[in-house]
Every structure is written in structure tokens, then in C-alpha cells.
Design an enzyme around this catalytic site. Structure first.
Site, mmCIF file in Angstrom:
data_model
loop_
_atom_site.group_PDB
_atom_site.id
_atom_site.type_symbol
_atom_site.label_atom_id
_atom_site.label_comp_id
_atom_site.label_asym_id
_atom_site.label_seq_id
_atom_site.Cartn_x
_atom_site.Cartn_y
_atom_site.Cartn_z
ATOM 1 N N SER A 128 0.824 -1.208 0.000
ATOM 2 C CA SER A 128 0.000 0.000 0.000
ATOM 3 C C SER A 128 0.855 1.253 0.000
ATOM 4 C CB SER A 128 -0.908 0.036 1.225
ATOM 5 O OG SER A 128 -1.645 1.248 1.211
ATOM 6 N N LYS A 183 -4.461 -6.841 3.252
ATOM 7 C CA LYS A 183 -4.462 -5.694 2.320
ATOM 8 C C LYS A 183 -5.888 -5.374 1.888
ATOM 9 C CE LYS A 183 -3.217 -2.327 -0.229
ATOM 10 N NZ LYS A 183 -3.718 -2.199 -1.529
ATOM 11 N N HIS A 186 -7.472 -3.570 4.615
ATOM 12 C CA HIS A 186 -6.926 -2.197 4.590
ATOM 13 C C HIS A 186 -7.722 -1.344 3.606
ATOM 14 C CE1 HIS A 186 -4.513 0.807 2.460
ATOM 15 N NE2 HIS A 186 -3.883 1.041 3.600
ATOM 16 N N ASN A 187 -7.953 -1.893 2.433
ATOM 17 C CA ASN A 187 -8.673 -1.114 1.424
ATOM 18 C C ASN A 187 -10.128 -0.890 1.815
ATOM 19 O OD1 ASN A 187 -6.228 -1.350 0.083
ATOM 20 N ND2 ASN A 187 -7.187 -1.567 -1.914
ATOM 21 N N GLU A 190 -9.993 1.841 4.073
ATOM 22 C CA GLU A 190 -9.688 3.031 3.256
ATOM 23 C C GLU A 190 -10.986 3.593 2.646
ATOM 24 O OE1 GLU A 190 -6.437 2.505 0.298
ATOM 25 O OE2 GLU A 190 -7.895 3.070 -1.238
HETATM 26 C C1 6PG Z 1 -3.188 1.411 -1.616
HETATM 27 C C2 6PG Z 1 -4.481 1.537 -2.335
HETATM 28 C C3 6PG Z 1 -4.432 0.938 -3.702
HETATM 29 C C4 6PG Z 1 -5.764 0.944 -4.427
HETATM 30 C C5 6PG Z 1 -6.305 2.287 -4.688
HETATM 31 C C6 6PG Z 1 -7.536 2.316 -5.560
HETATM 32 O O1 6PG Z 1 -3.247 0.854 -0.517
HETATM 33 O O2 6PG Z 1 -2.155 1.869 -2.099
HETATM 34 O O3 6PG Z 1 -5.482 0.902 -1.620
HETATM 35 O O4 6PG Z 1 -4.041 -0.394 -3.553
HETATM 36 O O5 6PG Z 1 -5.579 0.349 -5.655
HETATM 37 O O6 6PG Z 1 -6.512 2.993 -3.544
HETATM 38 O O7 6PG Z 1 -8.613 1.633 -5.078
HETATM 39 P P1 6PG Z 1 -10.030 1.857 -5.765
HETATM 40 O O8 6PG Z 1 -9.792 2.066 -7.233
HETATM 41 O O9 6PG Z 1 -10.807 0.594 -5.534
HETATM 42 O O10 6PG Z 1 -10.600 3.050 -5.129
#
Ligand code: 6PG
Length: 477
Positions: A128, A183, A186-187, A190
Site C-alpha cells: 500500500s 491488504k 486495509h482497502n 480506506e
Molecule cells: C493502496 C491503495 C491501492 C488501491 C487504490 C484504488 O493501498 O495503495 O489501496 O491499492 O488500488 O486505492 O482503489 P479503488 O480504485 O478501488 O478506489
């Protein structure tokens, strides 16, 4: 064969990761489907370190010292399988394939098992931090075998982000798919963080009547307190940006339809399978989905809403403080839900994930990096068996202090007609957990009524059914 590591797939993430390894003193073998990219990298960044450009898969593999460490940075799904199929036959026992893409953990489990049978370590690794992180230090979440981490860990520690206390933002998360699962979570978090920030913005704009630049300043102030985080920081940057072409706030000229690549959706899908209530994360995914339904939104614009009332200046400032409380409390809930999902995945697949460590490696490099994560680590260190973050006394106390404002903000959103699915779902989760009684008892009664699905009683053991169509006597089944 002198390269300590090889990277195949030299799009921006792969390229930056390769440069990061090279800048840290490793000799990096490079490979890409089209060799032009490989050469372009060496031409542009060759002076940053030692690269070995390989045009063929054979040359690439031959350039690597044994046991080989081969990082694949290609699109998740079929492209990843294709690359594995190309390289696996060229590898030998003990070699490692590191998949740094956003793979689905179930795919990672499958690949790990298949390659293990050939004696190859498959290391599904969450990375990430976007492009910038890949180059200057990402947060790294490797799964796979212990042996692979013994060989790979020190290199990952070197290229990873460092937390404020200097600790590398990488740990062996657990076997097989654990890294990619974490991960994914994590997303999911996010997505929730971004949605909650979006809701705070909309309330400050529509209810408090602030302009994007004023809101940017509010976020900057918040960023000095307990909400200190990368996402709040960049939010202020985005909000204060003015579109060069029109002179309007940038946020007003961007189409309001949020896209997604799938990891947030997976978080919710897997949570449903595991039976974990991640309602805040789910609302964040659904909010993006709603935003994208342009036709549906267009045909719904005439629907009635409340009469809007913008606050006066003093009221607005007080309201902004309440929004900070609501945002913070909702954030605690999303992390509670996300960590619950990781705990459930760890339990289901026998990964033994250390939740405190996960929070610790998210302190730097990754998109959700935040001061707050130290507190989560602290909570799990104090009580490794903590059933939920809300069971931690400090978090519970903070929510207790925030809850009146949190409720006021959700109420204001409802009366003003501003959608805040994230704040509201977080609050509903909180209230559901604290409730003495839930209407689930009634649900059980209804299920028993129409389908004889039976129920348990509060006062004695056993499984019961009421003869609803007859004399309503209760029988034990
Ligand atoms: C990271 C992000 C990355 C992810 C983007 C886009 O941890 O660096 O999570 O892996 O690809 O944030 O995610 P979306 O296109 O689903 O918003």
C-alpha cells in the site's frame, strides 16, 4: 546471476518498486512483456542503482541469485496466473514468487498451494501507498511461508516505510493468503475512511455553509489533532485546489461518480461470507455505487426533500466541532469492523494474525496511515484477546465523550436531507452492540411463525417451536 531480486511487470507500481530496491543497494533484474519499458526504465533511472535488463523470461530468471526472489507486479486475476505459468517452469525448489498486486486472497491461497507442490514459495504480498509509496517506502503485508519471510523479510524491511519510531512498516502477516486478506481489509477501511471524510465535507458545505477552501482549513486544523492522517491531509489539499480552466473549486468541476477497482467490494463480500457486520465499510462501497448510477440519480432529482436551513456563523463553527466528533467516533467504528473481519479471517484460515502488528505496519507508507493506529496497537498489546476495539477502555471513553455530538450530527443530516450513510451506519452499529435487547427476538418469532424455524429462550436451554396455527402451545424440538 547476481541480482538479489527481480521485478516483472514494469507499469508504474512495478517500476517504482524496482527503483526502490535499487536505491536501497540491491541489484534488480528487470523484465516486462514489452522490452521497451524495461529499457526505458534503465535509460531514465539507471543511475539510481544496479539494474540488469532482461528481454526474455529465461534471461530474467538466469540473472537472479538463488534462491530466486521474483516479484510480479501485474494486474490481479488472469494476467497474474499467466505470468506465474510463464515463470514457474523456469524456477527451482526454494525459489520465491512474490505477488505484489491487489490479488484476491482466495486466488493467493490457490496459487500458494499449487506452487508449494512444486517446492516454490508463493508470497502473496499486499503493498500500500500508491506510486509514491512504492518508490519511497510502502507499507508491506507479506503472506506465505515463514522460510520465505526469513529470506525476503530483511529486504522488505529495508525498502518499506518507517513509522515515527523508526520501525519498518512490514511484518510476516501469516501463511498463504493472509497478506492479501489484510491488504483487502486495509482497502475496505480506506473506503470507509474516505466516505466518512466525504460526509463530513458535505455536511460542512451544505449544513454549515462553508466553502471548499474554508473546509480545507477546517480539515487542516483537524489534522493537528487526533484525526491526524494522510487521508485528512490530502483532503485539505484537494479541497483547496482551484481548477485552472474555470477558476472554480476543483471539487466542483469533477464528476461526482466514484469508481472502484474491487478491493472494497471484496471486503464486504468476504465479510458476508464470514458473517462479520462491516456495515460502515459496506455503506462506503454502496455510496460509490449509488454515485455511479447517473440515470437513476437524474430521474430522482425531483423527489421531495426537507427545506434546507444553513446555519449562522457561530452555529456553523460549533457544528464543525460536532462533525469532528462524529467523524472520529465513526472512524473508531470502521476500524472496529475492519479488525473484526481480519480476526474472523485469521480464525477461519488458521493464520494467527497479530492484530496489533497489523495496526503497527499501517502507521507509515499506506493510504490509511494515521496517528490513531498507534492507539490500536496499544489496545491489542494491552489485551491480545480484545474481542473488539470498542471493548478497549480508551476508545469506549472517547466515544462516550463524542456520542452526543455524533447523534446531533446524524440528526441534523437527517433533518436537512444530507445523506450520511457512513456516520449513520456506524452509529447504528454502536447502538446495536450496546442495546440491552434487539428486535432479533421478534425476527426469531416471525421465522418460527411462517417457517417453524424454531427459537431459543432466554430462561432455559433447548430449541423451541410454537404451534402458531393451532392452540399456540410451545413444544420443545
Ligand atoms: C493502496 C491503495 C491501492 C488501491 C487504490 C484504488 O493501498 O495503495 O489501496 O491499492 O488500488 O486505492 O482503489 P479503488 O480504485 O478501488 O478506489
Amino acid at each position: 546471476n547476481t541480482a538479489q531480486i527481480g521485478v516483472t511487470g514494469l507499469a508504474v507500481m512495478g517500476r517504482n518498486l524496482a527503483r526502490n530496491f535499487a536505491r536501497n543497494g540491491y541489484t534488480v533484474a528487470l523484465h516486462n512483456r514489452t522490452a521497451a519499458r524495461t529499457h526505458a526504465l534503465v535509460e531514465q533511472f539507471g543511475d539510481e542503482g544496479d539494474f540488469i535488463a532482461a528481454e526474455s523470461a529465461e534471461n530474467f530468471v538466469a540473472a537472479l541469485e538463488r534462491p530466486r526472489r521474483l516479484v510480479i507486479m501485474v494486474k490481479a486475476g488472469d494476467p497474474t496466473d499467466a505470468v506465474i505459468k510463464e515463470f514457474a517452469p523456469l524456477l527451482e525448489e526454494g525459489d520465491m514468487i512474490i505477488d505484489g498486486g491487489n490479488a484476491h486472497f482466495a486466488d493467493t491461497r490457490r496459487r500458494e498451494k499449487e506452487l508449494r507442490e512444486q517446492g516454490i514459495h508463493f508470497v502473496g504480498t499486499g503493498i500500500s501507498g500508491g506510486e509514491e509509496g512504492a518508490l519511497n517506502g510502502p507499507s508491506i503485508m507479506p503472506g506465505g511461508s515463514k522460510e520465505s519471510y526469513a529470506s525476503l523479510g530483511p529486504m522488505l524491511e529495508k525498502i518499506s516505510a518507517k513509522a515515527k519510531d523508526g520501525a519498518p512498516c512490514v511484518t510476516h502477516v501469516g501463511p498463504d493468503g493472509a497478506g492479501h486478506f489484510v491488504k483487502m481489509a486495509h482497502n475496505g477501511i480506506e473506503y470507509a475512511d474516505m466516505q466518512l471524510i466525504g460526509e463530513a465535507y458535505q455536511l460542512l458545505r451544505d449544513v454549515a455553509g462553508y466553502s471548499p477552501t474554508q473546509i480545507a482549513d477546517i480539515f487542516r486544523t483537524w489534522n493537528e489533532g487526533r484525526l491526524d492522517s494522510y487521508l485528512i491531509d490530502i483532503t485539505a489539499e484537494v479541497l483547496s485546489h482551484v481548477d485552472a480552466a474555470t477558476g472554480k473549486p476543483f471539487v466542483d468541476v469533477v464528476l461526482d461518480q466514484a469508481e472502484q477497482k474491487g478491493t472494497g467490494r471484496w471486503t464486504v463480500q468476504i465479510a458476508l461470507d464470514l458473517g462479520v457486520p462491516v456495515s460502515g465499510i459496506a455503506e462506503a462501497v454502496f455510496a460509490r455505487s449509488v454515485s455511479g448510477h447517473a440515470d437513476l440519480r437524474e430521474s430522482s432529482r425531483h423527489l421531495a426533500g426537507p427545506t434546507a436551513r444553513t446555519l449562522g456563523k457561530d452555529e456553523a463553527a460549533a457544528f464543525a466541532d460536532r462533525v469532528e466528533q462524529a467523524l472520529y467516533a465513526s472512524k473508531i467504528v470502521s476500524y472496529t469492523q475492519g479488525f473484526h473481519e481480519i480476526a474472523a479471517g485469521s480464525e477461519e484460515y488458521g493464520w494467527n494474525v497479530d492484530l496489533g502488528k497489523v495496526a503497527a505496519i499501517w502507521r507509515g507508507g499506506c493510504i490509511i496511515r494515521a496517528a490513531f493506529l498507534d492507539r490500536i496497537t496499544g489496545a491489542y498489546e494491552a489485551q491480545p484477546q480484545l474481542p473488539s476495539l470498542l471493548a478497549d477502555k480508551d476508545f469506549a471513553d472517547e466515544i462516550a465523550a463524542a456520542q452526543d455530538d455524533w447523534r446531533d450530527v446524524v440528526a441534523a443530516a437527517v433533518t436537512q436531507g444530507v445523506p450520511t450513510p457512513g456516520f449513520a451506519a456506524a452509529l447504528a452499529y454502536y447502538d446495536s452492540l450496546r442495546a440491552e435487547r434487539l428486535p432479533a427476538a421478534l425476527t426469531q418469532g416471525q421465522r418460527d411463525y411462517f417457517g417453524a424455524h424454531t427459537y431459543h429462550r432466554t430462561d432455559r436451554e433447548g430449541t423451541f417451536h410454537t404451534l402458531w396455527g393451532g392452540d399456540k402451545t410451545e413444544i420443545e424440538s
